[in-house]
Motif scaffolding. Structure first.
Motif, PDB file in Angstrom:
ATOM      1  N   PHE A   1      60.535  77.838 -49.262  1.00 38.12           N
ATOM      2  CA  PHE A   1      59.088  77.291 -49.170  1.00 38.12           C
ATOM      3  C   PHE A   1      58.371  77.823 -50.164  1.00 38.12           C
ATOM      4  O   PHE A   1      57.233  77.039 -50.655  1.00 38.12           O
ATOM      5  CB  PHE A   1      58.561  77.463 -47.736  1.00 38.12           C
ATOM      6  CG  PHE A   1      58.679  76.236 -46.611  1.00 38.12           C
ATOM      7  CD1 PHE A   1      57.733  75.218 -46.632  1.00 38.12           C
ATOM      8  CD2 PHE A   1      59.967  76.351 -46.024  1.00 38.12           C
ATOM      9  CE1 PHE A   1      58.045  74.390 -45.742  1.00 38.12           C
ATOM     10  CE2 PHE A   1      60.098  74.832 -45.401  1.00 38.12           C
ATOM     11  CZ  PHE A   1      58.965  74.169 -45.195  1.00 38.12           C
ATOM     12  N   CYS A   2      58.423  79.145 -50.435  1.00 37.88           N
ATOM     13  CA  CYS A   2      57.515  79.630 -51.652  1.00 37.88           C
ATOM     14  C   CYS A   2      57.958  79.204 -52.871  1.00 37.88           C
ATOM     15  O   CYS A   2      56.867  78.912 -53.508  1.00 37.88           O
ATOM     16  CB  CYS A   2      57.486  81.292 -51.586  1.00 37.88           C
ATOM     17  SG  CYS A   2      57.132  82.217 -50.178  1.00 37.88           S
TER      18      CYS A   2
ATOM     19  N   ASP B   1      58.961  67.903 -60.557  1.00 33.73           N
ATOM     20  CA  ASP B   1      59.323  69.484 -60.198  1.00 33.73           C
ATOM     21  C   ASP B   1      59.570  69.528 -58.488  1.00 33.73           C
ATOM     22  O   ASP B   1      60.558  70.024 -58.070  1.00 33.73           O
ATOM     23  CB  ASP B   1      58.693  70.471 -60.432  1.00 33.73           C
ATOM     24  CG  ASP B   1      59.180  71.654 -60.587  1.00 33.73           C
ATOM     25  OD1 ASP B   1      60.370  71.821 -60.176  1.00 33.73           O
ATOM     26  OD2 ASP B   1      58.709  72.759 -60.887  1.00 33.73           O
ATOM     27  N   PHE B   2      58.491  69.012 -57.804  1.00 36.98           N
ATOM     28  CA  PHE B   2      58.428  69.022 -56.283  1.00 36.98           C
ATOM     29  C   PHE B   2      59.626  68.341 -55.740  1.00 36.98           C
ATOM     30  O   PHE B   2      60.408  68.563 -54.815  1.00 36.98           O
ATOM     31  CB  PHE B   2      57.185  68.467 -55.889  1.00 36.98           C
ATOM     32  CG  PHE B   2      56.983  68.893 -54.400  1.00 36.98           C
ATOM     33  CD1 PHE B   2      56.904  69.903 -53.631  1.00 36.98           C
ATOM     34  CD2 PHE B   2      57.024  67.587 -53.549  1.00 36.98           C
ATOM     35  CE1 PHE B   2      56.930  69.982 -52.190  1.00 36.98           C
ATOM     36  CE2 PHE B   2      57.206  67.520 -52.283  1.00 36.98           C
ATOM     37  CZ  PHE B   2      56.911  68.744 -51.503  1.00 36.98           C
ATOM     38  N   LYS B   3      59.704  67.003 -56.163  1.00 35.10           N
ATOM     39  CA  LYS B   3      60.772  66.064 -55.729  1.00 35.10           C
ATOM     40  C   LYS B   3      61.942  66.720 -55.998  1.00 35.10           C
ATOM     41  O   LYS B   3      62.988  66.713 -55.071  1.00 35.10           O
ATOM     42  CB  LYS B   3      60.824  64.871 -56.328  1.00 35.10           C
ATOM     43  CG  LYS B   3      59.693  64.102 -55.838  1.00 35.10           C
ATOM     44  CD  LYS B   3      59.283  62.882 -56.574  1.00 35.10           C
ATOM     45  CE  LYS B   3      58.167  61.691 -55.977  1.00 35.10           C
ATOM     46  NZ  LYS B   3      57.960  60.494 -56.687  1.00 35.10           N
ATOM     47  N   ALA B   4      62.517  67.327 -57.072  1.00 34.67           N
ATOM     48  CA  ALA B   4      63.666  67.732 -57.487  1.00 34.67           C
ATOM     49  C   ALA B   4      64.015  69.070 -56.522  1.00 34.67           C
ATOM     50  O   ALA B   4      65.116  69.293 -55.842  1.00 34.67           O
ATOM     51  CB  ALA B   4      63.700  68.214 -58.926  1.00 34.67           C
ATOM     52  N   THR B   5      63.023  69.893 -56.355  1.00 29.18           N
ATOM     53  CA  THR B   5      62.969  71.179 -55.475  1.00 29.18           C
ATOM     54  C   THR B   5      63.300  70.955 -53.934  1.00 29.18           C
ATOM     55  O   THR B   5      63.962  71.364 -53.226  1.00 29.18           O
ATOM     56  CB  THR B   5      61.872  71.985 -55.645  1.00 29.18           C
ATOM     57  OG1 THR B   5      61.718  72.116 -57.269  1.00 29.18           O
ATOM     58  CG2 THR B   5      61.881  73.438 -55.075  1.00 29.18           C
TER      59      THR B   5
ATOM     60  N   PHE C   1      66.199  71.789 -51.584  1.00 28.72           N
ATOM     61  CA  PHE C   1      66.293  72.239 -50.194  1.00 28.72           C
ATOM     62  C   PHE C   1      67.240  71.732 -49.193  1.00 28.72           C
ATOM     63  O   PHE C   1      67.727  72.282 -48.382  1.00 28.72           O
ATOM     64  CB  PHE C   1      64.936  72.316 -49.906  1.00 28.72           C
ATOM     65  CG  PHE C   1      64.377  72.561 -48.622  1.00 28.72           C
ATOM     66  CD1 PHE C   1      63.917  74.015 -48.505  1.00 28.72           C
ATOM     67  CD2 PHE C   1      64.396  71.887 -47.511  1.00 28.72           C
ATOM     68  CE1 PHE C   1      63.864  74.586 -46.747  1.00 28.72           C
ATOM     69  CE2 PHE C   1      64.326  72.448 -46.298  1.00 28.72           C
ATOM     70  CZ  PHE C   1      63.745  73.839 -46.142  1.00 28.72           C
ATOM     71  N   CYS C   2      67.217  70.136 -49.422  1.00 27.09           N
ATOM     72  CA  CYS C   2      67.878  69.472 -48.543  1.00 27.09           C
ATOM     73  C   CYS C   2      69.335  69.548 -48.447  1.00 27.09           C
ATOM     74  O   CYS C   2      70.297  69.874 -47.636  1.00 27.09           O
ATOM     75  CB  CYS C   2      67.491  68.151 -48.332  1.00 27.09           C
ATOM     76  SG  CYS C   2      65.886  67.781 -47.834  1.00 27.09           S
ATOM     77  N   GLN C   3      69.764  69.721 -49.722  1.00 19.20           N
ATOM     78  CA  GLN C   3      71.131  70.218 -50.205  1.00 19.20           C
ATOM     79  C   GLN C   3      71.548  71.511 -49.771  1.00 19.20           C
ATOM     80  O   GLN C   3      72.905  71.753 -49.406  1.00 19.20           O
ATOM     81  CB  GLN C   3      71.532  69.798 -51.765  1.00 19.20           C
ATOM     82  CG  GLN C   3      72.698  70.257 -52.167  1.00 19.20           C
ATOM     83  CD  GLN C   3      73.735  68.974 -51.408  1.00 19.20           C
ATOM     84  OE1 GLN C   3      73.468  67.822 -51.191  1.00 19.20           O
ATOM     85  NE2 GLN C   3      74.944  69.223 -51.478  1.00 19.20           N
ATOM     86  N   THR C   4      70.436  72.483 -49.919  1.00 19.59           N
ATOM     87  CA  THR C   4      70.973  73.902 -49.670  1.00 19.59           C
ATOM     88  C   THR C   4      71.360  73.990 -48.099  1.00 19.59           C
ATOM     89  O   THR C   4      72.133  74.975 -47.646  1.00 19.59           O
ATOM     90  CB  THR C   4      69.818  74.676 -50.096  1.00 19.59           C
ATOM     91  OG1 THR C   4      69.692  74.716 -51.505  1.00 19.59           O
ATOM     92  CG2 THR C   4      70.277  76.191 -50.077  1.00 19.59           C
TER      93      THR C   4
END
Length: 706
Positions: free
Chosen positions: A294-295, A305-309, A313-316
């Motif tokens: 989240f940080c 960049d937010f969409k890629a991150t 997140f969902c993949q991790t």
């Protein structure tokens, strides 16, 4: 009315005292009372009425006297008393007759706990009032009262006369505050206060009645200046959508930011619940990984960049579907409210609203001294008196340099860094380039030789670490200092703003976002950002406006709506002259803009009606007039596509029917057979559809009646 007889039974003791006439009778009475050895305590304040004083009669009742009621905790109806009757001028002496009834009712004076109801000593009470007037906190007052009691040789902790509790201190403070009130009623006192002493600070006041709620809006000059300078650019709140919707409706041109502290707090609390799937001590490491991610999302400086991150997140954490669903439902859709890419403007370098929380803490424990406030007029006095004066003094001391100002100190450090770059000849390393007709620059990094930053002063844009967060970095300050020295190579801010506004109007580089509130939407020259400027409130969400209170977006908005106002007389001239495509869709693409431009071009071509169509329009108009003369208007009747027949449904559709014969079912079967027969007859006779429906309803009603 029956008179209460004096108690003169065997339990009443009589005693006569003789003294000199020169002595004050009341002082002699008090001296005799203090010298008596009695059970319990007797009142020594307001000992007698005026009528009794005139006839030299003094009566001291037990402190537990008085009628017992539901709300009283001291009065129990005790009848014990001590009275003194003064007889003057008896052979040059004063005779005092004492009557004592020391038998208590309803309480036991020998019980140590009975001393809990004693009145506070007058000397101790004066000391408490003195400390309260100095703003001393209740904990300090309690310890000072304990020291006072020990200094005067008192040891009985049960005796309330010398040992007080925090509740007693609060009672003394309440009595002190009552003397300052305009009226015993809170509402009347507030009304007097707002219409008198603080009338100049009242923006809106709606008194409380049975038909309307109490509403008060107050604002001091300090609050007004802070509101004008800081507040309208952005509002930082908790995740309260009722508050967010209200702010977006009243201030559509302002950004809504979420407090980063409360975001982490909400996420951490949800992860600790059993429904998250990662609760418990065994998943502590996994929860820490989620918080760290989240940080990482918070540090995104662009929407892409937010969409890629977010996808990462969902993949991790795909093995935790509940965590992914929680993130997608509650946080992914509002990333612009809590991530860095949504706050790329000056917001005083504040990521949380803990400053407000600190103000509430100061209000409770400094201005209210830790006491529970029970009246609105006292709170208004604190807010407009103590709090406003305190922060005015702090602001004055910060301006003269007597106290530190964190925000001003940071700006000073940035300015010093820019001056250092200027002195080291950094101007020779800057490359000038043109972006969309506006001056932009490439400034080398000071720490890394292979890094070059793109800087555009007119949009206050810089792709360095600080610039992407909307802060005023040293590269922007450096270009501002160079503009003061060489205005030919580095134009000043006013020139760049005028140039960008002129280009935006010429190239139709903006859209109308809200016609009623006079808000336009203007895309940024760098990245996928869009800014909203209001010609009505003179506010804009761009970074330049947050630093300089002026920008190209605002100039375009004022120019556009001023032009629209001047061209209201001729809609055709508006189409010819308005250099903008109006749209209320926030996600308008270039294809949609091209389609709307084509529509507008078609409307311009049909501005004048061709000659061949004019006779057809006249003929249509004549036919319409004839129709009105023959009968009713053709638009008078509504076309109905639904059947108005009454539908009969079972009352309890969920209940199962019994095994007996279902009479409605039989009737319905007979009805269907009859309707089929009628339909064949009707089709054979080519009857109208309306007549067929009428017969259908008639037959159905007949069988339902059976």
């Amino acid at each position: 009315m029956t008179k209460k007889k004096k108690r003169t039974g065997k339990d009443t003791q009589l005693c006569v005292h003789v003294s000199q006439c020169q002595e004050d009778p009341f002082s002699v009475v008090l001296e005799k009372l203090n010298s008596l050895t009695l059970h319990g305590h007797y009142k020594c304040l307001n000992v007698a009425s005026g009528k009794d004083r005139k006839r030299d009669y003094y009566k001291f009742n037990c402190i537990r006297a008085g009628e017992k009621s539901r709300n009283s905790y001291r009065a129990v109806g005790c009848k014990a008393y001590v009275s003194f009757k003064v007889l003057k001028c008896w052979k040059d002496h004063t005779v005092i007759v004492q009557r004592t009834y020391d038998k208590h009712d309803g309480h036991d004076p020998s019980d140590p706990k009975d001393a809990h109801f004693n009145n506070i000593s007058s000397d101790l009470r004066r000391k408490i009032e003195e400390l309260l007037s100095l703003g001393t906190k209740p904990a300090i007052i309690l310890t000072e009262c304990r020291k006072w009691a020990k200094e005067h040789g008192h040891r009985d902790l049960h005796n309330r006369e010398h040992f007080v509790t925090p509740r007693d201190i609060d009672s003394v403070r309440t009595c002190m505050m009552r003397k300052k009130h305009f009226n015993c009623g809170d509402s009347q006192s507030v009304h007097t206060l707002l219409n008198g002493k603080h009338q100049e600070h009242v923006l809106f006041y709606q008194p409380y009645t049975s038909d309307q709620e109490l509403m008060i809006v107050l604002q001091t000059p300090v609050m007004k200046s802070n509101m004008e300078n800081c507040a309208k650019q952005a509002f930082m709140v908790d995740k309260d959508f009722a508050e967010i919707n209200a702010l977006q409706k009243v201030f559509p041109e302002s950004a809504i930011l979420l407090c980063w502290y409360h975001v982490l707090q909400a996420v951490n609390r949800w992860l600790s619940k059993s429904e998250s799937g990662v609760h418990g001590l065994s998943n502590t490491q996994k929860r820490n990984e989620i918080i760290s991610f989240f940080c990482k999302l918070k540090a995104c400086t662009s929407e892409d960049d937010f969409k890629a991150t977010s996808a990462e997140f969902c993949q991790t954490f795909k093995q935790y579907p509940l965590v992914c669903q929680y993130f997608q439902k509650h946080w992914e859709g509002i990333g612009h409210m809590w991530c860095d890419y949504g706050r790329r403007f000056s917001h005083a370098r504040s990521e949380t609203n803990n400053v407000i929380e600190r103000f509430f803490h100061r209000l409770k424990y400094q201005f209210l001294s830790g006491y529970k406030n029970r009246r609105l007029d006292d709170l208004i006095e604190v807010l407009l008196g103590k709090a406003d004066d305190y922060f005015s003094v702090i602001k004055t001391l910060q301006d003269v340099g007597r106290m530190k100002n964190r925000f001003a100190d940071t700006l000073s450090q940035v300015s010093d860094s820019a001056s250092r770059l200027m002195e080291s000849g950094w101007a020779l390393k800057i490359t000038v380039k043109n972006s969309h007709g506006v001056n932009a620059y490439q400034v080398p990094s000071e720490s890394r030789e292979d890094m070059v930053y793109d800087v555009c002063p007119v949009e206050s844009y810089c792709n360095c670490t600080y610039g992407l967060r909307g802060l005023l970095c040293k590269h922007l300050v450096l270009l501002a200092k160079l503009a003061e020295v060489d205005n030919d190579i580095y134009p000043n801010m006013e020139t760049d703003i005028s140039t960008l506004a002129r280009i935006a109007v010429k190239e139709r580089h903006y859209f109308v976002h809200c016609e009623d509130l006079k808000v336009i939407k203007m895309p940024s020259l760098f990245g996928n950002l869009c800014f909203f400027a209001s010609a009505e409130t003179l506010q804009c969400t761009c970074c330049t406006f947050s630093h300089y209170n002026t920008c190209a977006c605002l100039k375009v908005a004022c120019s556009h709506f001023k032009q629209m106002k001047n061209s209201l007389k001729s809609p055709l001239s508006t189409l010819n002259d308005t250099p903008v495509v109006e749209s209320t869709d926030k996600k308008c693409t270039e294809d949609a803009v091209g389609k709307r431009n084509a529509v507008l071009d078609t409307v311009k071509q049909w501005a004048f009606i061709p000659e061949g169509i004019t006779p057809m329009i006249d003929e249509l108009h004549t036919n319409v007039l004839k129709t009105k003369q023959v009968g009713k208007s053709i638009c008078q009747y509504e076309i109905k596509t639904t059947d108005n027949a009454r539908k009969i449904r079972p009352l309890y559709s969920s209940k199962k029917r019994s095994a007996s014969i279902d009479i409605p079912t039989v009737c319905e079967n007979e009805c269907e057979q009859s309707i089929t027969t009628e339909r064949e007859t009707s089709s054979g006779e080519n009857e109208n559809l309306l007549e067929y429906k009428t017969k259908k309803r008639r037959v159905k009603a007949k069988y339902m009646h059976k």
